[in-house]
Design an enzyme around this catalytic site. Structure first.
Site, mmCIF file in Angstrom:
data_model
loop_
_atom_site.group_PDB
_atom_site.id
_atom_site.type_symbol
_atom_site.label_atom_id
_atom_site.label_comp_id
_atom_site.label_asym_id
_atom_site.label_seq_id
_atom_site.Cartn_x
_atom_site.Cartn_y
_atom_site.Cartn_z
ATOM 1 C CD GLU A 172 56.625 75.279 16.599
ATOM 2 O OE1 GLU A 172 57.085 74.551 17.276
ATOM 3 O OE2 GLU A 172 55.929 75.585 18.279
ATOM 4 C CG ASP A 173 55.879 71.054 18.829
ATOM 5 O OD1 ASP A 173 54.259 71.253 19.288
ATOM 6 O OD2 ASP A 173 56.501 70.777 19.862
ATOM 7 C CG ASN A 174 49.752 68.101 19.877
ATOM 8 O OD1 ASN A 174 50.352 67.151 19.172
ATOM 9 N ND2 ASN A 174 49.170 68.927 19.792
#
Length: 318
Positions: A178-180
């Site tokens: 999810e971060d990317n």
């Protein structure tokens, strides 16, 4: 309980920040032993606005997003610092990050490079060697060039309103990385990324050699679907394959000795990695011989683990 949990959680309470800080601990399970550590710290810092939020919303397959939804909904400020529980940050990190964020109204994310420390097992040593050389070097280089979004979610500061404009946290619940994906969504919406000189320090918590291998395979497989082109290019950023190709090319074109060229190439690569580590850590590793040994093993394993990851699709989370 994560390794060094009290120290990492306490670093949030020790931030030297002139404004109001609200700390929200997001926990899924009411029986999680980390709740006791969080409540103990809340008692030690009674002047800090801090709460433990228990439960989760199932908005997708990502357990971190599911866990964070309640904190995202209840946070009072438009500035959000999303920080993993195993991350230690220096006391001035928040102040420096917010200053940088407010200097540019189109800056959407302040993030910090991950730095591993204090390995105690062979698997942890391998992970440490990867994070503090190859990963850290490539992460800084990609962000310095600034041609695309490159973001890890260990320690990020966002505008909550900016996240809402790209769908909110729930929109990213169906991604494992999810971060990317959050970084890419903000990037496409015109929000910039930048970094302070602070490190997101985490204890090297890998317990075994197999756990290290599984972690590297898991993340390559995840990247394979999120950033396909970059993932297939990754082996050419590794010393063994790049050194072999360089040695072959110089032998083919100019008759250079393959073995001498390859050994010189690896020696230069190792020396630059050691210099890089010394500069970013502001000091040497605890043991140079052990660090050098784990570095060599990590470099040798890089291509085989990448090949295993590329031919498979199954991802085991934790």
């Amino acid at each position: 309980l994560d390794l060094g949990l009290r120290r990492t959680l306490e670093s949030s309470f020790r931030q030297e920040y002139p404004g109001v800080v609200e700390i929200l601990f997001a926990v899924e399970d009411p029986d999680d032993p980390s709740i006791g550590v969080a409540n103990e710290l809340i008692g030690c810092y009674p002047k800090t606005r801090a709460r433990v939020l228990i439960g989760q919303d199932n908005v997708g397959i990502n357990p971190k997003i599911n866990n964070m939804m309640k904190a995202f909904a209840q946070a009072h400020s438009d500035l959000l610092w999303i920080c993993d529980s195993n991350v230690y940050t220096d006391s001035g990190t928040l102040r420096r990050s917010v200053d940088l964020l407010l200097d540019n109204k189109r800056m959407g994310v302040i993030h910090h490079v991950v730095f591993s420390e204090d390995p105690s097992t062979f698997g942890a040593m391998l992970d440490n060697a990867f994070l503090v050389t190859n990963h850290c070097r490539m992460y800084l280089a990609i962000n310095a060039v600034g041609i695309a979004s490159c973001l890890t979610g260990k320690s990020n500061i966002y505008y909550k309103s900016a996240l809402d404009n790209v769908g909110g946290l729930a929109a990213f619940g169906h991604y494992l990385a999810e971060d990317n994906m959050i970084g890419q969504a903000l990037w496409r919406s015109g929000w910039g990324h930048t970094m302070t000189g602070d490190l997101a320090r985490q204890p090297a918590d890998i317990g075994s050699f197999l756990e290290y291998c599984n972690r590297r395979i898991r993340w390559v497989r995840t990247r394979k679907y999120n950033v396909t082109f970059a993932t297939f290019y990754e082996p050419l950023t590794e010393s063994i394959l790049l050194g072999a190709l360089t040695s072959w090319a110089l032998n083919h074109l100019y008759g250079f000795n393959v073995y001498s060229t390859f050994s010189t190439f690896l020696s230069c690569w190792f020396s630059l990695d050691m210099l890089f580590f010394y500069r970013i850590n502001h000091g040497s590793p605890q043991s140079w011989p052990w660090f050098a040994f784990s570095w060599i093993c990590r470099e040798i394993l890089a291509l085989p683990l990448w090949l295993v990851a590329i031919v498979g699709d199954t991802v085991t989370w934790r």
